[in-house]
Write a protein that holds these residues in place. Structure first.
Motif, PDB file in Angstrom:
ATOM      1  N   GLY A 250       0.823  -1.215   0.000  1.00 27.12           N
ATOM      2  CA  GLY A 250       0.000   0.000   0.000  1.00 27.12           C
ATOM      3  C   GLY A 250       0.854   1.261   0.000  1.00 27.12           C
ATOM      4  O   GLY A 250       0.543   2.233  -0.712  1.00 27.12           O
ATOM      5  N   ASP A 251       1.929   1.261   0.798  1.00 21.60           N
ATOM      6  CA  ASP A 251       2.814   2.430   0.811  1.00 21.60           C
ATOM      7  C   ASP A 251       3.447   2.650  -0.563  1.00 21.60           C
ATOM      8  O   ASP A 251       3.594   3.797  -1.020  1.00 21.60           O
ATOM      9  N   ALA A 256       3.754   5.731  -5.496  1.00 23.81           N
ATOM     10  CA  ALA A 256       3.774   5.775  -6.964  1.00 23.81           C
ATOM     11  C   ALA A 256       2.619   6.568  -7.544  1.00 23.81           C
ATOM     12  O   ALA A 256       2.626   6.872  -8.747  1.00 23.81           O
ATOM     13  N   LEU A 257       1.611   6.900  -6.716  1.00 26.98           N
ATOM     14  CA  LEU A 257       0.420   7.576  -7.239  1.00 26.98           C
ATOM     15  C   LEU A 257       0.733   8.936  -7.863  1.00 26.98           C
ATOM     16  O   LEU A 257       0.241   9.230  -8.970  1.00 26.98           O
ATOM     17  N   VAL A 261      -0.054   9.847 -11.818  1.00 28.88           N
ATOM     18  CA  VAL A 261      -0.879  10.989 -12.224  1.00 28.88           C
ATOM     19  C   VAL A 261      -0.126  11.866 -13.220  1.00 28.88           C
ATOM     20  O   VAL A 261      -0.693  12.321 -14.239  1.00 28.88           O
ATOM     21  N   ALA A 262       1.159  12.095 -12.971  1.00 28.90           N
ATOM     22  CA  ALA A 262       1.960  12.891 -13.911  1.00 28.90           C
ATOM     23  C   ALA A 262       2.054  12.210 -15.275  1.00 28.90           C
ATOM     24  O   ALA A 262       1.945  12.860 -16.320  1.00 28.90           O
ATOM     25  N   TYR A 321       8.892   9.637 -14.170  1.00 34.50           N
ATOM     26  CA  TYR A 321       7.751   9.479 -13.269  1.00 34.50           C
ATOM     27  C   TYR A 321       7.208   8.051 -13.256  1.00 34.50           C
ATOM     28  O   TYR A 321       6.308   7.752 -12.471  1.00 34.50           O
ATOM     29  N   ILE A 322       7.730   7.172 -14.105  1.00 39.51           N
ATOM     30  CA  ILE A 322       7.263   5.781 -14.130  1.00 39.51           C
ATOM     31  C   ILE A 322       7.766   5.084 -12.868  1.00 39.51           C
ATOM     32  O   ILE A 322       8.957   5.149 -12.545  1.00 39.51           O
ATOM     33  N   PRO A 323       6.892   4.401 -12.105  1.00 39.09           N
ATOM     34  CA  PRO A 323       7.346   3.703 -10.887  1.00 39.09           C
ATOM     35  C   PRO A 323       8.421   2.670 -11.213  1.00 39.09           C
ATOM     36  O   PRO A 323       8.260   1.841 -12.111  1.00 39.09           O
TER      37      PRO A 323
END
Length: 540
Positions: A250-251, A256-257, A261-262, A321-323
């Motif tokens: 979850g963290d 990564a949220l 979004v970006a 910005y990609i996790p």
């Protein structure tokens, strides 16, 4: 030289004298023994880090474990307590069960940055030891064991029923999605994204069912382990691991949220820009809009290049910005893909560059009737790697762009608005009047309806060879795609005209010099259908 040797000897002696104290201190410094944990009945009690009475931390842990196990076999309940002691100048705290000393803790057993004093650590160790002794005593209670076995069997039956229910639910979901896919494909005649959309939904549902099954197994195993005193800590650890990993997941998702979004914003903006550019270049291709330097033939290729550049720039912006993009694994995969692309793209890049050169040279268009080498036909497809041509036999021929760059391209349709030129050659002996041959060829062209009457067909004498004269007839047709059948009709008309007027189509070769000169008599210079001599003079 002797003084230099003496100086070197003095320097070596001085270095040995200076380094001797440091070497002695290093030799006298005791090595730190390896720490050992005291774990009994799956419960952590204490950690030994120092030697005591000549015993290493590992030996102390093994000895304490044996003593606790023997104390657990006692028939009467034992209570643990702590007592301070001092032995050979070393103070510590001993943990006892009744009157028996089980083990001792020293100040050196604490960590260097420990926040709790030795008394608190010893009290915690005594409590854990008491729990171990209680677990041993409860493990010997047959009623408790029987109760744990019954509850475990009941939990197993419930877990099996729930797993069977999940399995049936998964099969129903799979069958339902499959039926929806078949109905959708039947309506759309096998075309559309139904198969892939429902397939994605099916995979997501299967993943959810698998996660539920794993959670159910974890809960069942935790419950079973907690029914028995010895394995109770394992059950606590198991459920802790589950919630800890779920918390980490979850963290990670929350972390990564913002990046996702970006990325989504960049994709939406790039999609809007690409859509606008497609509309502009489509209008230029349909000649509804004029762009400087962009022709209708090159609008499609320019659109692909510009849109590809927009998406490449968008990917470069979205990449950070990609996790996981900053991890070593992601970087290694990127390097590997780049290396493979570099090795395998040499031939592809040559074809792509060839396609761009052909496109911007405007040598070909869809529907053009062309001749490339020995291949003649209509252009049906212009791609970034090759050109597809359909010949008169309805055969589709694929020519790589790299081959086209090294070949001459005859485009019969490019100047079709001015008429497509058609030509054919005949060779006739010197004894045939050339004026008659000209008139016969022009008459044959006029008899073919597909040949344009304006401009008039023209005949040229291309060569005076050793045995015959080479004549070439030039005329124009309306459609370049009819080049082959019109040429066939023209050849048939030429044969008919020459037969009607008794002129042989032949190219004589001589094995020996004829007895008489091979000449065309002047009286036959204007033989039909050639114009009479008077008309020729009048025209002159």
């Amino acid at each position: 030289m002797r003084s230099f040797v003496r100086l070197l000897h003095c320097l070596v002696t001085l270095f040995i004298l200076l380094s001797a104290p440091a070497l002695a201190l290093a030799a006298d410094k005791p090595s730190q023994p390896e720490e050992a944990e005291l774990i009994v009945a799956n419960r952590h009690i204490a950690t030994f880090r120092a030697e005591f009475g000549g015993a290493t931390p590992r030996a102390r842990a093994e000895r304490a474990a044996r003593r606790i196990a023997l104390a657990g076999e006692s028939s009467k309940p034992l209570k643990t307590n702590t007592v301070s002691y001092s032995l050979d100048g070393k103070s510590g705290i001993a943990i006892r069960a009744g009157d028996q000393i089980l083990f001792a803790l020293l100040p050196a057993d604490l960590e260097a940055d420990a926040s709790l004093p030795l008394e608190v650590e010893a009290g915690n160790a005594a409590q854990q030891t008491q729990r171990v002794l209680d677990a041993y005593r409860e493990q010997g209670d047959l009623k408790g064991i029987a109760r744990g076995v019954l509850l475990s069997l009941l939990a197993t039956a419930i877990a099996g029923g729930l797993l069977w229910t999940l399995l049936r639910a998964g099969r129903r979901v799979t069958d339902g999605v499959q039926r929806r896919i078949e109905r959708k494909l039947a309506v759309t005649a096998g075309v559309g994204w139904a198969r892939y959309t429902y397939g994605l939904v099916l995979r997501v549902a299967q993943i959810v069912l698998i996660l539920l099954a794993l959670f159910l197994v974890d809960v069942w195993l935790t419950f079973v382990l907690k029914q028995f005193p010895i394995t109770e800590p394992l059950g606590d650890h198991l459920i802790d691991y589950l919630f800890r990993y779920a918390g980490h997941f979850g963290d990670a998702c929350l972390a990564a949220l913002p990046g996702l979004v970006a990325v989504a914003i960049i994709i939406v903006i790039a999609q809007a820009i690409a859509g606008m550019l497609r509309s502009v270049f489509d209008a230029a291709q349909s000649e509804h809009l004029t762009l400087p330097g962009v022709h209708p033939e090159t609008a499609s290729a320019t659109r692909r290049i510009v849109v590809g550049g927009v998406w490449a720039f968008a990917f470069a912006l979205a990449y950070p910005y990609i996790p996981g993009s900053s991890t070593d694994v992601f970087k290694g995969v990127s390097v590997l893909l780049g290396f493979l692309f570099t090795l395998g793209s040499a031939g592809v890049m040559s074809q792509l560059m060839g396609g761009l050169v052909l496109t911007y040279a405007r040598a070909l268009r869809l529907g053009d009737y062309v001749k490339i080498g020995e291949i003649e036909g209509v252009v049906r497809e212009l791609s970034t790697l090759s050109v597809k041509i359909v010949n008169i036999r309805n055969e589709e021929i694929t020519i790589p762009n790299a081959v086209l760059l090294g070949s001459a391209i005859y485009n019969y349709s490019r100047r079709a608005d001015q008429g497509t030129m058609l030509s054919t050659k005949v060779t006739i002996g010197y004894d045939a009047p050339w004026r008659q041959i000209h008139a016969l060829l022009i008459e044959a062209a006029r008899r073919v309806p597909e040949i344009r009457t304006s401009p008039d067909p023209t005949v040229y004498q291309r060569a005076l060879n050793d045995f015959y004269v080479e004549y070439e007839l030039f005329c124009q047709i309306h459609e370049a795609q009819q080049r082959v059948p019109v040429l066939s009709a023209l050849h048939a008309s030429i044969q008919d005209c020459f037969n009607e007027y008794g002129v042989q189509i032949m190219s004589p070769h001589f094995f020996e010099q004829p007895a008489q000169p091979v000449l065309s008599p002047k009286s036959e210079w204007h033989a039909p259908p050639a114009a009479p001599a008077e008309a020729t003079k009048a025209s002159n």
